[in-house]
Design a protein around this motif. Structure first.
Motif, short mmCIF file in Angstrom:
data_model
loop_
_atom_site.label_atom_id
_atom_site.label_comp_id
_atom_site.label_asym_id
_atom_site.label_seq_id
_atom_site.Cartn_x
_atom_site.Cartn_y
_atom_site.Cartn_z
N VAL A 1 -5.87 2.59 -5.76
CA VAL A 1 -7.06 1.77 -5.63
C VAL A 1 -7.41 1.59 -4.16
O VAL A 1 -6.59 1.11 -3.37
N ARG A 2 -8.63 1.94 -3.80
CA ARG A 2 -9.10 1.74 -2.44
C ARG A 2 -9.74 0.36 -2.35
O ARG A 2 -10.63 0.02 -3.14
N VAL A 3 -9.29 -0.43 -1.40
CA VAL A 3 -9.80 -1.79 -1.20
C VAL A 3 -10.69 -1.78 0.03
O VAL A 3 -10.25 -1.41 1.12
N GLU A 4 -11.93 -2.19 -0.14
CA GLU A 4 -12.86 -2.28 0.97
C GLU A 4 -12.75 -3.67 1.58
O GLU A 4 -12.95 -4.67 0.91
N ASP A 5 -12.42 -3.73 2.86
CA ASP A 5 -12.31 -5.01 3.53
C ASP A 5 -12.86 -4.88 4.94
O ASP A 5 -12.94 -3.78 5.49
N ARG B 1 0.83 -1.20 0.00
CA ARG B 1 0.00 0.00 0.00
C ARG B 1 0.86 1.25 0.00
O ARG B 1 2.06 1.21 0.31
N PRO C 1 -10.69 -1.02 5.42
CA PRO C 1 -10.44 -0.34 4.14
C PRO C 1 -9.01 0.19 4.07
O PRO C 1 -8.49 0.72 5.05
N HIS D 1 -2.22 -10.97 -9.48
CA HIS D 1 -2.88 -9.70 -9.17
C HIS D 1 -4.04 -9.44 -10.13
O HIS D 1 -4.00 -9.86 -11.29
N ARG D 2 -5.02 -8.71 -9.66
CA ARG D 2 -6.17 -8.37 -10.51
C ARG D 2 -5.88 -7.08 -11.28
O ARG D 2 -6.55 -6.06 -11.10
N ARG E 1 -11.34 -10.49 2.81
CA ARG E 1 -11.44 -10.71 1.37
C ARG E 1 -10.54 -11.86 0.90
O ARG E 1 -10.77 -12.45 -0.14
N SER E 2 -9.50 -12.19 1.67
CA SER E 2 -8.64 -13.32 1.36
C SER E 2 -9.13 -14.54 2.13
O SER E 2 -9.50 -14.44 3.30
N TYR F 1 -4.15 0.70 -2.08
CA TYR F 1 -3.00 0.14 -2.78
C TYR F 1 -2.81 0.94 -4.06
O TYR F 1 -3.65 0.85 -4.97
#
Length: 330
Positions: A284-288, A142, A278, A198-199, A256-257, A281
């Motif tokens: 890109v903001r990852v909501e978790d 991140r 949250p 990676h996506r 999420r993992s 990276y």
């Protein structure tokens, strides 16, 4: 001596004991790295070459190429590791196990993980937030500039928990199952996931097989690592085994993992913190989901508490490996 001596239990269990002891004591020497590199860097070069050579065309073609590349990686790494293990086995039962254990010591990363995470707490104490950001940038993906001091410390603790699972416990599990070939194959799969799983536009299709296989081979270690953290928390007055177990049961499956939530939830509950949640990276903001329901304001003292739990968990892992070796060889 047949090659099977070094490729399945019970012989692989004392190999694991030697590997964990050697790596904890010496790590991977800098001089050896400068002279020869590291198995992960060798594997990484092969993955990079496969990426360049195969990753092109439509999404369907890229996915199929990713499966092919993964099979090539497994065949090459497994074949070399099996050949090396066979040669080491020719030294005799005891010498072969010791030599294979020394070779396997390159696969777990107990010492280097501890050093990298400890530098985060040291950086904050010596240089404030800039020092913490510089240190945490070495271990997380991140954007460190988006993190305040609490975010830096949480990121370090999350990395410690997750990497305890896939950097120490998982290699230990697969060394115990398959000796040098088992451990090397795990590192190949895990490195492939780190590099191409990676996506992103380039790797979402090509890295699909590597990411899915990495999820699968990490399932046992993620659960075991969470249990080790719970057990370690029971050994420390300033940690809560009950809190670790409660957070583990409630929160691990919400991550999420499929694997990272287990050690992170256990670590969060043990320390009375909130981890994950949250985060950003790159752009890109990852909501978790949050792991744990404690305070989000972590500091360098919390990083040091997490490291104390980590050391105890590594010691418990070594004890279990030694006990398993004694029982298997009795």
């Amino acid at each position: 001596m047949p090659w099977t001596v070094l490729a399945h239990p019970p012989d692989t269990l004392p190999i694991l004991v030697v590997a964990l002891a050697v790596e904890a004591a010496a790590g991977y020497p800098d001089g050896l790295y400068r002279a020869l590199g590291h198995p992960v860097t060798w594997i990484g070069r092969l993955i990079g070459a496969l990426d360049v050579g195969l990753n092109r065309g439509s999404a369907r073609r890229r996915r199929l190429a990713g499966v092919l590349g993964l099979l090539v990686l497994i065949a090459v790494v497994g074949g070399i590791a099996l050949a090396v293990g066979t040669l080491l086995g020719l030294a005799g039962p005891v010498a072969g196990i010791v030599l294979a254990g020394i070779a396997c010591a390159a696969l777990p990363a107990q010492r280097s993980l501890h050093e990298h995470v400890a530098r985060v707490a040291q950086g904050i104490r010596r240089e404030g937030l800039p020092g913490g950001r510089a240190a945490v940038a070495m271990i997380v993906g991140r954007d460190p500039e988006s993190l305040d001091e609490a975010g830096v410390c949480r990121a370090a603790i999350e990395s410690l928990a997750e990497n305890f699972s896939d950097g120490i416990v998982a290699p230990a599990v697969w060394i115990g199952v398959g000796g040098l070939p088992g451990g090397a194959l795990y590192k190949a799969i895990n490195t492939a996931d780190s590099m191409i799983g990676h996506r992103t536009e380039r790797h979402e299709a090509f890295g699909w097989a590597s990411a899915r296989l990495d999820d699968l081979v990490n399932l046992p270690a993620s659960r075991l690592s969470a249990g080790l953290i719970v057990a370690a928390a029971a050994c420390h007055r300033d940690a809560s085994a009950t809190g670790a177990w409660r957070a583990l049961r409630r929160d691990a499956g919400r991550h999420r993992s499929p694997n990272a939530g287990w050690p992170e939830a256990a670590m969060a509950g043990a320390l009375g913190l909130r981890l994950a949640g949250p985060r950003v990276y790159g752009a890109v903001r990852v909501e978790d989901a949050w792991m744990g329901d404690g305070r989000a304001e972590a500091g360098p003292a919390d990083v040091e508490r997490a490291l104390a739990l980590y050391r105890s968990a590594c010691l418990i892992l070594f004890g279990l490996a030694a006990l398993a070796a004694i029982v298997a060889l009795a």
